[in-house]
Design an enzyme around this catalytic site. Structure first.
Site, short mmCIF file in Angstrom:
data_model
loop_
_atom_site.label_atom_id
_atom_site.label_comp_id
_atom_site.label_asym_id
_atom_site.label_seq_id
_atom_site.Cartn_x
_atom_site.Cartn_y
_atom_site.Cartn_z
N CYS A 160 0.85 -1.20 0.00
CA CYS A 160 0.00 0.00 0.00
C CYS A 160 0.88 1.25 0.00
O CYS A 160 0.66 2.19 -0.78
CB CYS A 160 -0.93 -0.03 1.22
SG CYS A 160 -2.12 1.32 1.28
N CYS A 161 1.91 1.26 0.86
CA CYS A 161 2.83 2.41 0.90
C CYS A 161 3.55 2.58 -0.43
O CYS A 161 3.81 3.71 -0.87
CB CYS A 161 3.87 2.24 2.02
SG CYS A 161 3.25 2.55 3.70
N CYS A 191 -3.39 4.66 9.58
CA CYS A 191 -2.11 4.19 10.10
C CYS A 191 -1.52 5.15 11.14
O CYS A 191 -0.32 5.13 11.41
CB CYS A 191 -1.13 3.97 8.96
SG CYS A 191 -1.75 2.78 7.75
N CYS A 198 8.18 3.71 6.08
CA CYS A 198 7.35 3.35 4.93
C CYS A 198 8.19 3.06 3.70
O CYS A 198 7.67 2.89 2.62
CB CYS A 198 6.34 4.46 4.64
SG CYS A 198 7.09 6.07 4.53
S1 SF4 Z 1 0.56 4.70 5.63
FE1 SF4 Z 1 -1.12 3.19 5.63
S2 SF4 Z 1 -2.74 3.99 4.26
FE2 SF4 Z 1 -0.84 5.21 3.94
S3 SF4 Z 1 0.10 4.30 2.18
FE3 SF4 Z 1 1.04 3.28 3.97
S4 SF4 Z 1 -0.26 1.49 4.47
FE4 SF4 Z 1 -1.38 2.77 2.99
#
Ligand code: SF4
Length: 254
Positions: free
Chosen positions: A121-122, A210, A235
């Site tokens: 996701c990141c 998050c 991240c």
């Molecule tokens: S911080 Fe959470 S919602 Fe944002 S990109 Fe990363 S996993 Fe996805």
């Protein structure tokens, strides 16, 4: 209770640290004229840096990531920067098709299911748009501070990006030696706009799913990906040993 009343404190050497941060930014702007960007997370440190850039008329452009998962309070800072400083903020978003595909395949709560899905996701929402943000720049500016976490304890004021790649892009961290008290003293003294979520015990603010508030005594980044092991709390944007797919992103935001 406001973050200013909780954290702002003038300590020895504050003026020198501000002067040094300005010197780092001035030198960065001169060395990388037209090819340097502040990648702002819109957190308190980055708002301080934007204020310094505007106050000293430095030729550093401002850009941020809109992951599609940010709090409304965070997004509201973009027009505030533009109104307050007259500086445009370039906003980079993920590729819509990639987001739709990921959510369709894995669901809206995929980040909680495994670290692999969280990092995926990141990668889609942060790393890929950051790579586009930095393309064509030879340097970038971040709000990293040594005090933020053990992982960041060795942050230099400047140096080749830890991830290498991309033709030796330089990362500048002008607040590397600032304390949290310094950040808030600067915010208070200069009436710097800031995210009201900082007043709700969120020192480090990322995407809404998050990020949570921290309790008294918890580490600075305890509210980020709190369900994961401490060592995993980056991240990929500032990680030295990021896999090849993340290398081109090089970076720093949230
Ligand atoms: S911080 Fe959470 S919602 Fe944002 S990109 Fe990363 S996993 Fe996805």
């Amino acid at each position: 209770m406001s973050a200013i009343s909780l954290y702002a404190r003038r300590t020895d050497g504050f003026d020198e640290r501000v002067a040094h941060a300005v010197a780092v930014l001035q030198s960065a702007a001169a060395e990388h004229a037209g090819r340097i960007v502040q990648a702002t997370s819109l957190g308190a440190e980055d708002m301080v840096i934007t204020d310094l850039i505007a106050r000293h008329g430095l030729g550093i452009s401002i850009a941020t990531l809109d992951t599609g998962k940010l709090h409304l309070e965070t997004m509201a800072l973009i027009p505030r920067i533009e109104q307050r400083y007259g500086l445009a903020v370039d906003v980079y978003q993920p590729v819509a098709e990639s987001v739709v595909h990921f959510v369709t395949m894995n669901g809206e709560r995929a980040m909680y299911e495994s670290m692999a899905l969280r990092k995926a996701c990141c990668a889609i929402r942060k790393l890929e748009p950051l790579a586009r943000m930095l393309a064509g720049s030879s340097a970038w500016v971040t709000g990293l501070r040594r005090e933020q976490s053990d992982n960041r304890g060795g942050v230099p004021f400047s140096g080749p990006d830890a991830n290498g790649g991309s033709g030796g892009r330089i990362k500048f961290n002008p607040l590397a030696d600032w304390s949290w008290a310094d950040v808030w003293h600067y915010v208070a003294a200069n009436d710097v706009p800031y995210n009201p979520l900082h007043d709700e015990f969120m020192p480090s603010i990322g995407c809404a799913p998050c990020t949570r508030a921290i309790a008294v005594g918890e580490p600075f980044r305890a509210g980020r990906w709190w369900w994961e092991d401490e060592k995993a709390k980056e991240c990929g944007l500032h990680v030295k040993d990021a896999p090849v797919s993340e290398v081109s992103a090089l970076g720093a935001l949230r």
